[in-house]
Design an enzyme around this catalytic site. Sequence first.
Site, PDB file in Angstrom:
ATOM      1  N   TYR A 136     -12.750   9.541  17.335  1.00 55.21           N
ATOM      2  CA  TYR A 136     -13.672   8.846  16.447  1.00 55.21           C
ATOM      3  C   TYR A 136     -13.728   7.333  16.673  1.00 55.21           C
ATOM      4  O   TYR A 136     -14.278   6.606  15.850  1.00 55.21           O
ATOM      5  CB  TYR A 136     -13.372   9.232  14.990  1.00 55.21           C
ATOM      6  CG  TYR A 136     -13.845  10.646  14.762  1.00 55.21           C
ATOM      7  CD1 TYR A 136     -15.116  10.906  14.297  1.00 55.21           C
ATOM      8  CD2 TYR A 136     -13.047  11.716  15.146  1.00 55.21           C
ATOM      9  CE1 TYR A 136     -15.584  12.200  14.172  1.00 55.21           C
ATOM     10  CE2 TYR A 136     -13.502  13.026  15.024  1.00 55.21           C
ATOM     11  CZ  TYR A 136     -14.779  13.258  14.537  1.00 55.21           C
ATOM     12  OH  TYR A 136     -15.242  14.550  14.448  1.00 55.21           O
TER      13      TYR A 136
ATOM     14  N   GLN B 127       0.806  -1.218   0.000  1.00 57.94           N
ATOM     15  CA  GLN B 127       0.000   0.000   0.000  1.00 57.94           C
ATOM     16  C   GLN B 127       0.842   1.272   0.000  1.00 57.94           C
ATOM     17  O   GLN B 127       0.296   2.382  -0.084  1.00 57.94           O
ATOM     18  CB  GLN B 127      -0.946   0.001   1.200  1.00 57.94           C
ATOM     19  CG  GLN B 127      -1.974  -1.107   1.165  1.00 57.94           C
ATOM     20  CD  GLN B 127      -2.874  -1.119   2.390  1.00 57.94           C
ATOM     21  OE1 GLN B 127      -2.890  -0.192   3.202  1.00 57.94           O
ATOM     22  NE2 GLN B 127      -3.629  -2.199   2.540  1.00 57.94           N
TER      23      GLN B 127
ATOM     24  N   TYR C 297     -10.694  -9.598  10.412  1.00 54.92           N
ATOM     25  CA  TYR C 297     -10.714 -10.428   9.209  1.00 54.92           C
ATOM     26  C   TYR C 297     -10.787 -11.918   9.548  1.00 54.92           C
ATOM     27  O   TYR C 297     -11.219 -12.725   8.733  1.00 54.92           O
ATOM     28  CB  TYR C 297      -9.480 -10.137   8.353  1.00 54.92           C
ATOM     29  CG  TYR C 297      -9.449  -8.719   7.847  1.00 54.92           C
ATOM     30  CD1 TYR C 297     -10.355  -8.290   6.888  1.00 54.92           C
ATOM     31  CD2 TYR C 297      -8.537  -7.801   8.344  1.00 54.92           C
ATOM     32  CE1 TYR C 297     -10.352  -6.983   6.428  1.00 54.92           C
ATOM     33  CE2 TYR C 297      -8.516  -6.490   7.888  1.00 54.92           C
ATOM     34  CZ  TYR C 297      -9.433  -6.080   6.927  1.00 54.92           C
ATOM     35  OH  TYR C 297      -9.429  -4.790   6.489  1.00 54.92           O
TER      36      TYR C 297
ATOM     37  N   HIS D  94      -1.822   0.751   5.598  1.00 58.00           N
ATOM     38  CA  HIS D  94      -2.567   1.772   6.344  1.00 58.00           C
ATOM     39  C   HIS D  94      -1.757   3.055   6.544  1.00 58.00           C
ATOM     40  O   HIS D  94      -1.339   3.393   7.647  1.00 58.00           O
ATOM     41  CB  HIS D  94      -3.038   1.221   7.694  1.00 58.00           C
ATOM     42  CG  HIS D  94      -4.138   0.222   7.567  1.00 58.00           C
ATOM     43  ND1 HIS D  94      -4.957  -0.127   8.609  1.00 58.00           N
ATOM     44  CD2 HIS D  94      -4.572  -0.525   6.511  1.00 58.00           C
ATOM     45  CE1 HIS D  94      -5.835  -1.032   8.210  1.00 58.00           C
ATOM     46  NE2 HIS D  94      -5.610  -1.293   6.928  1.00 58.00           N
TER      47      HIS D  94
END
Length: 367
Positions: A248, A82, A259, A144
Amino acid sequence: MTRFIALWCMGFSLFLSAGATANAFKVDALTTDLENPWGMAFLPDGRILVTEKSGYLLTLSAKGERQSRSLAKLPNIFTASQGGLLDIALAPDFAQSNQLFLSYACGDINANSTCLASATFNNGELNDVQSLFHAKPDRRGAAHYGGRIALLPDNTLLLTLGDGFDYREQAQNKANHLGKIVRLTLTGDVPTDNPLVNEAGTAAEIFTYGHRNVQGIVYDEVSGNIYSHEHGPKGGDELNLLQAGNNYGWPVATFGIDYTGARVSPFTTFAGMQAPLHVWTPSIAPAGMTLYRGELFPEWQGNIFVSALAGKALHRLALQDNQVIKEEVLLQERDTRIRDVRTGPDGAIYLLTDGARGQLLRLTPHS
């Protein structure tokens, strides 16, 4: 609790058929040979800059014709999984300064993070590259990073960050940048009015915290609202209305599971933590976002558009009083991962599809 159950159910009940407005627009493929494109920005003369995760910056004409492709040459860039070159945003005075901002993964497989740099853009090349910010601490792995950039009208910017995947508990640790959104000046300094700047033992750059992997953020010039979305684990993708200093929830409160099928947390809400505006379960893997204020689609004024990777679609969200009142799923028939979505200066909606043969698509009304 009833409200929060309703929020969770929105992921199922608000989906409308793609055919609802299928005849409202046409889709043109402007470019079809992009290599894992990630972000884009529109130059004042109508040309388009596109970042490729492998570290290249492309200049396209307004019609999508390739004009240049050059290596970004960012310091210590890390391209794996990523990681790589991520987002791009023009400075408010770009027309005079040619300055822009780039986010990217930096480091190596054993120690890497998200970085922000500025540069000047001339004749398809980046010059005067300056490192502005390096999220701390470094971590192992290649997942991430967050990486989306939003410019604010007070000459500050927001940079979204991820939790590093294996470090999710750190999203609640205000001493570091993992799982946070940070607010910086345009030179990479800490604004003196950041919400936690005077809190001892806290990373002064923090704007909000308790995030998983934020890959979409928009500032709405009309309302002054800031919206972000983030990847959940298995389920629990979120759309949030950001307020400075708020928590949050991740990983204390989430609508997703791990997962493996294991429970991440017994809580979908928790005292002192901000609940999402909207939740997607199963996950759509939201990857880009724009809030439409163009003129070509007056019926879409103020709507949020979210591009989806796993969901292979474009999601249109209609809001009223900061609540999602309608969701429509578009472009499912193309069966392709969509990495980014932006409103162009011409009022059209532009999309980047994901993959080794990525495309630049443009949505315009049928004539």
